[in-house]
Write an enzyme that holds these catalytic residues in place. Structure first.
Site, PDB file in Angstrom:
ATOM      1  N   GLN A 139       0.824  -1.201   0.000  1.00 18.64           N
ATOM      2  CA  GLN A 139       0.000   0.000   0.000  1.00 18.64           C
ATOM      3  C   GLN A 139       0.867   1.264   0.000  1.00 18.64           C
ATOM      4  O   GLN A 139       1.721   1.441   0.877  1.00 18.64           O
ATOM      5  CB  GLN A 139      -0.924   0.018   1.203  1.00 18.64           C
ATOM      6  CG  GLN A 139      -1.912  -1.151   1.259  1.00 18.64           C
ATOM      7  CD  GLN A 139      -1.423  -2.300   2.099  1.00 18.64           C
ATOM      8  OE1 GLN A 139      -0.240  -2.648   2.067  1.00 18.64           O
ATOM      9  NE2 GLN A 139      -2.325  -2.893   2.870  1.00 18.64           N
ATOM     10  N   ASP A 147      -3.172   1.013  -4.311  1.00 12.13           N
ATOM     11  CA  ASP A 147      -3.827   2.126  -3.598  1.00 12.13           C
ATOM     12  C   ASP A 147      -3.371   3.496  -4.087  1.00 12.13           C
ATOM     13  O   ASP A 147      -3.083   4.393  -3.280  1.00 12.13           O
ATOM     14  CB  ASP A 147      -3.592   2.009  -2.089  1.00 12.13           C
ATOM     15  CG  ASP A 147      -4.236   0.772  -1.482  1.00 12.13           C
ATOM     16  OD1 ASP A 147      -5.004   0.104  -2.193  1.00 12.13           O
ATOM     17  OD2 ASP A 147      -3.966   0.481  -0.303  1.00 12.13           O
ATOM     18  N   ASP A 202      -6.457  -2.401  -6.383  1.00  8.49           N
ATOM     19  CA  ASP A 202      -7.353  -1.451  -5.699  1.00  8.49           C
ATOM     20  C   ASP A 202      -6.863  -0.017  -5.867  1.00  8.49           C
ATOM     21  O   ASP A 202      -6.876   0.762  -4.910  1.00  8.49           O
ATOM     22  CB  ASP A 202      -7.454  -1.784  -4.210  1.00  8.49           C
ATOM     23  CG  ASP A 202      -7.904  -3.212  -3.946  1.00  8.49           C
ATOM     24  OD1 ASP A 202      -8.558  -3.806  -4.820  1.00  8.49           O
ATOM     25  OD2 ASP A 202      -7.587  -3.745  -2.859  1.00  8.49           O
TER      26      ASP A 202
END
Length: 340
Positions: free
Chosen positions: A140, A163, A186
């Protein structure tokens, strides 16, 4: 003699136009201040310019950022609403940093401290700027973290891996136009209502494009309108989205999808129960990845009438907002709106 005089006057006029078109240190008519990494401006660093801006200003504060690489962690504070950051060029004005989950080491919520640019002040505007998280594929690592309401992003690039863009803030509305967003997993995630119009959404690995966490009572989450979904050549196995929370809402309207998009389109994140609560929708998807035949049965193909509800002016209107959405979502650098 008269001819030479006319030529001199013409050249002087051209020079005057050029000089007036170039943002000057100290502001000028279009900008309140200029940031220049080389020192030929009011500030060398973007954060210093923001920190020096008036809190809760009556009028928009517009900061011009000259081309250069600004390696800094930038935060637009909640007490700095109505700030515009306008770059000299999208590829040339770069804000970069390389924080990531393991480096910040703030426990299970470390992701939310990894941003390169964080916007909390309402009515934020970003234009002609690249925002990059340069940490690489290490987990992330957020490039843009935006919590502000009525935030607009025009002709920008958001570069990262997992992210990349965190669109957050319950009840917050955000609008992206003519932007490029890249990532792996994501790479558009969060609970805000966000419209991406005429954007390019680029996958760098086999994974998931979106992870919405839309609150249950919010009617719209992420809406991609007239966007192009592309991928690196070796990428062949990408889902449009998976639900970060139970009531995730994501829609793709008139988007062109490359062959990297999986036929089933959507994933339940190994939680079959959320198939009853999420709202995943498409309308008029095109390209080799846009075929509906093998989409998961719990996703929705909108009718033409239903697709009209996903127009930006409706999605971004907001509950109890007395102003029409167009009063802000097509905002220019000085806060004005198209046709308003």
């Amino acid at each position: 003699m008269m001819t030479l005089l006319k030529r001199a006057v013409a050249r002087l006029g051209i020079l005057l136009v050029v000089l007036l078109a170039v943002p000057r240190a100290g502001g000028g008519d279009d900008y309140d201040c200029v940031v220049d990494a080389g020192g030929d401006g009011d500030y060398r660093r973007i954060q210093v310019a923001i920190d020096d801006a008036k809190s809760f200003p009556r009028e928009r504060v517009t900061i011009f950022v000259r081309d250069g690489v600004y390696d800094e962690k930038v935060s637009v504070h909640a007490w700095n609403p109505s700030v515009s950051l306008v770059g000299e060029s999208r590829e040339g004005t770069v804000i970069t940093h390389d924080d990531h989950f393991e480096r910040v080491d703030r426990g299970r919520n470390s992701t939310f401290f990894t941003y390169t640019l964080r916007a909390r002040g309402n009515d934020f505007h970003l234009e002609n700027v690249t925002v990059e998280n340069a940490a690489g594929p290490v987990g992330q690592a957020v490039a843009l973290h935006v919590e502000s309401d009525r935030a607009t992003f025009e002709n920008c690039r958001f570069l990262g891996n997992q992210d990349t863009v965190y669109a957050a803030g319950e009840g917050s509305r955000q609008y992206f136009r003519d932007c490029y967003v890249e990532g792996t997993t994501d790479f558009v995630f969060g609970g805000a209502t966000a419209v991406f119009e005429d954007c390019r959404i680029h996958s760098k690995d086999d994974s998931y494009v979106t992870a919405a966490s839309t609150p249950e009572r919010v009617p719209f989450g992420f809406v991609f309108s007239d966007c192009a979904l592309t991928a690196d050549p070796e990428v062949t196995d990408v889902y449009l989205g998976r639900p970060w929370r139970d009531h995730a809402r994501t829609a793709f309207v008139r988007c062109h999808m490359g062959a990297h998009v999986r036929p089933e389109g959507w994933h339940n994140w190994s939680r079959p129960d959320v198939e009853e609560t999420v709202r995943y929708a498409e309308y008029d998807s095109g390209g080799p990845g846009g075929a509906r035949a093998d989409r998961v049965p719990w996703s929705t193909e909108l009718t033409a009438a239903e697709a009209e509800d996903y127009a930006p002016e409706n999605v971004l209107a907001g509950r109890g907002d007395r102003r029409p959405a167009t009063a802000w979502y097509r905002r220019g650098r000085n806060g004005s709106a198209d046709g308003v």
